[in-house]
Design an enzyme around this catalytic site. Structure first.
Site, PDB file in Angstrom:
ATOM      1  N   LYS A   1     -10.291   2.448  14.024  1.00 53.99           N
ATOM      2  CA  LYS A   1      -9.685   3.081  15.199  1.00 53.99           C
ATOM      3  C   LYS A   1      -8.579   4.001  14.703  1.00 53.99           C
ATOM      4  O   LYS A   1      -8.177   3.939  13.535  1.00 53.99           O
ATOM      5  CB  LYS A   1      -9.132   2.032  16.162  1.00 53.99           C
ATOM      6  CG  LYS A   1      -8.148   1.045  15.532  1.00 53.99           C
ATOM      7  CD  LYS A   1      -7.739  -0.024  16.523  1.00 53.99           C
ATOM      8  CE  LYS A   1      -6.825  -1.058  15.863  1.00 53.99           C
ATOM      9  NZ  LYS A   1      -6.406  -2.105  16.823  1.00 53.99           N
TER      10      LYS A   1
ATOM     11  N   ASP B   1      -6.098  -0.594   6.667  1.00 52.51           N
ATOM     12  CA  ASP B   1      -6.152  -1.820   7.466  1.00 52.51           C
ATOM     13  C   ASP B   1      -7.570  -2.343   7.605  1.00 52.51           C
ATOM     14  O   ASP B   1      -8.198  -2.234   8.658  1.00 52.51           O
ATOM     15  CB  ASP B   1      -5.541  -1.581   8.849  1.00 52.51           C
ATOM     16  CG  ASP B   1      -5.209  -2.905   9.544  1.00 52.51           C
ATOM     17  OD1 ASP B   1      -5.585  -3.957   9.003  1.00 52.51           O
ATOM     18  OD2 ASP B   1      -4.585  -2.874  10.610  1.00 52.51           O
TER      19      ASP B   1
ATOM     20  N   THR C   1       0.846  -1.200   0.000  1.00 47.83           N
ATOM     21  CA  THR C   1       0.000   0.000   0.000  1.00 47.83           C
ATOM     22  C   THR C   1       0.879   1.248   0.000  1.00 47.83           C
ATOM     23  O   THR C   1       2.104   1.169   0.139  1.00 47.83           O
ATOM     24  CB  THR C   1      -0.908   0.049   1.246  1.00 47.83           C
ATOM     25  OG1 THR C   1      -0.094   0.169   2.416  1.00 47.83           O
ATOM     26  CG2 THR C   1      -1.772  -1.198   1.353  1.00 47.83           C
ATOM     27  N   GLU C   2       0.217   2.383  -0.142  1.00 50.61           N
ATOM     28  CA  GLU C   2       0.945   3.641  -0.041  1.00 50.61           C
ATOM     29  C   GLU C   2       1.487   3.810   1.372  1.00 50.61           C
ATOM     30  O   GLU C   2       0.926   3.289   2.336  1.00 50.61           O
ATOM     31  CB  GLU C   2       0.044   4.815  -0.416  1.00 50.61           C
ATOM     32  CG  GLU C   2      -1.215   4.944   0.425  1.00 50.61           C
ATOM     33  CD  GLU C   2      -2.143   6.024  -0.099  1.00 50.61           C
ATOM     34  OE1 GLU C   2      -1.666   7.135  -0.388  1.00 50.61           O
ATOM     35  OE2 GLU C   2      -3.356   5.751  -0.203  1.00 50.61           O
ATOM     36  N   LEU C   3       2.589   4.546   1.496  1.00 48.79           N
ATOM     37  CA  LEU C   3       3.228   4.788   2.788  1.00 48.79           C
ATOM     38  C   LEU C   3       2.848   6.172   3.293  1.00 48.79           C
ATOM     39  O   LEU C   3       2.922   7.153   2.551  1.00 48.79           O
ATOM     40  CB  LEU C   3       4.750   4.681   2.645  1.00 48.79           C
ATOM     41  CG  LEU C   3       5.570   4.900   3.915  1.00 48.79           C
ATOM     42  CD1 LEU C   3       5.336   3.764   4.907  1.00 48.79           C
ATOM     43  CD2 LEU C   3       7.059   5.009   3.576  1.00 48.79           C
ATOM     44  N   PHE C   4       2.438   6.237   4.542  1.00 53.67           N
ATOM     45  CA  PHE C   4       2.043   7.521   5.130  1.00 53.67           C
ATOM     46  C   PHE C   4       3.186   8.056   5.983  1.00 53.67           C
ATOM     47  O   PHE C   4       3.601   7.425   6.953  1.00 53.67           O
ATOM     48  CB  PHE C   4       0.765   7.351   5.953  1.00 53.67           C
ATOM     49  CG  PHE C   4      -0.423   7.007   5.115  1.00 53.67           C
ATOM     50  CD1 PHE C   4      -1.217   8.003   4.565  1.00 53.67           C
ATOM     51  CD2 PHE C   4      -0.725   5.683   4.836  1.00 53.67           C
ATOM     52  CE1 PHE C   4      -2.304   7.685   3.768  1.00 53.67           C
ATOM     53  CE2 PHE C   4      -1.807   5.353   4.041  1.00 53.67           C
ATOM     54  CZ  PHE C   4      -2.600   6.361   3.504  1.00 53.67           C
TER      55      PHE C   4
END
Length: 417
Positions: free
Chosen positions: A163, A180, A113-116
């Site tokens: 969450k 997630d 996935t993309e990284l934050f």
């Protein structure tokens, strides 16, 4: 490896030999994983990785698969179908998935996935304690917009484990995305099982009979954590105590520490019993989340003798509310409701002299008299000037009125000044 499915183009071998420092690569050779951990959970670890094709850093998530699932071809097929479904999600507030595959040998699901850059909202709030409510409202709008998209799918997609740890942010521009999607729940293959994070679970989720509104309850708990920087039910001693409070419909102690009545009311709407709980679409329309830069105007139907203009109206900007009447040519009676420093609402009635007063002078006086923040001064001045411009067309405002939104029988009009 079995059930391999990766949306990646085959890459030619590196001319200079193997990449240094990486641990493994995806089946297509496009993504390489490093040993640097950026997040972890009960069954999942997230590593920093690299997309060789695009030349950007990405996140590589590895989740362990239960042996009972690995031993069932039916369950493995269902798991793979679920992964494919998540890959079809395309929304600005949903985490982007680039590739995925199941490693039968290592018993893991791998997702790229993309990284934050700033991590999860939990990490971000721990790092930045002083966050204005206006910023948190922007986060809330983005989260609800993402939930609205998920819940609008046919059938609705329910996150089940929303969450702050599963909501990610890029702090340099404030973009928030939901990620997630609880693959562990689908790995267990019990759609109506009690899976997720207990502190964020809606009471009906504990019974196994629920719908997408469980995500709204979880969102309410996310808001509570964002506002207070406290994990829900942190006052409880053990999971049994938490379970009991949720089952009895008791809110976390942190909820009662919120002084702002409007914030408490908004969160309470999210935590309401399922039959009274608002949807994401309804919450997005709530006054709490409306742009504070807008001045909302409700025109009273009473007309002046010539029938041309109203003699009374009500204006709202954020938590400030102003109303009043034009009695005589040079005199206006105004009534203002505003939040005081203690978090409670105070109301004050005052006269405004059209020949002697200005909106700014009155605002300065109120800020001093009631101990309000300096941010309150332009808001009060804008409300007064907007009120006078509407009721007295020849009035010249002394502060900029950015945008006035009037709602009446003739519909919605926008006037920029």
């Amino acid at each position: 490896m079995d059930l391999v499915e990766a949306e990646a183009e085959e890459q030619p071998p590196d001319e200079d030999g193997d990449e240094e420092g990486y641990v493994e690569a995806d089946p297509a050779g496009r993504f390489i994983r490093y040993d640097e951990i950026v997040g972890s959970g009960a069954v999942k670890t997230v590593y920093k990785a690299f997309d060789k094709l695009e030349g950007v850093e990405v996140a590589w998530s590895q989740s362990r698969i239960d042996d009972s699932v690995m031993g069932s071809s039916k369950k493995m097929k269902q798991l793979n179908t679920e992964i494919q479904l998540l890959k079809t999600l395309k929304h600005k507030n949903i985490e982007k998935m680039f590739a995925s595959w199941v490693d039968g040998e290592k018993k893991t699901v791998n997702i790229i996935t993309e990284l934050f850059t700033s991590g999860s909202l939990t990490q971000y709030r721990r790092k930045h304690k002083k966050v204005n409510m206006k910023a948190m409202k922007r986060w809330a709008i983005q989260i609800l917009t993402g939930l609205e998209y998920l819940h609008s799918q046919k059938p609705a997609i329910i996150h089940r484990d929303l969450k702050c740890d599963n909501i990610f942010i890029n702090g340099n521009h404030g973009k928030v995305k939901i990620g997630d999607f609880g693959l562990a729940t689908f790995m267990q293959q019990q759609k109506k099982s009690i899976k997720g994070t207990l502190e964020f679970m809606a009471p009906e989720l504990l019974t196994g009979h629920y719908n997408e509104l469980v995500d709204i309850y979880s969102f309410g708990m996310c808001m509570l954590e964002m506002v207070t920087c406290e994990y829900p039910y942190s006052e409880c001693q053990g999971m049994a105590h938490i379970f009991k409070k949720i089952d009895e419909g008791k809110k976390p102690a942190a909820f009662y520490k919120i002084k702002d009545a409007e914030v408490r009311s908004f969160i309470e709407n999210c935590l309401a019993p399922v039959e009274n709980r608002m949807s994401a679409t309804e919450l997005l329309k709530s006054s709490f989340l409306q742009d504070d830069d807008l001045i909302s105007v409700s025109l009273v139907k009473n007309m002046s003798e010539d029938g041309q203009q109203p003699v009374s109206c009500m204006l709202r900007k954020g938590e400030f509310l102003l109303t009043g009447n034009v009695d005589v040519a040079s005199h206006v009676d105004l009534w203002l409701r505003f939040p005081d420093p203690s978090g409670c609402f105070k109301s004050v009635e005052f006269p405004f002299n059209l020949t002697e007063d200005t909106s700014l002078s009155v605002a300065v006086e109120m800020v001093e008299q009631f101990g309000l923040t300096q941010d309150s001064r332009p808001i009060i001045a804008q409300l007064i000037d907007a009120f006078l411009v509407i009721l007295i067309p020849e009035w010249t405002p002394c502060v900029a009125i950015r945008q006035v939104v009037s709602e009446g029988a003739n519909g919605l009009t926008i006037e920029k000044r």
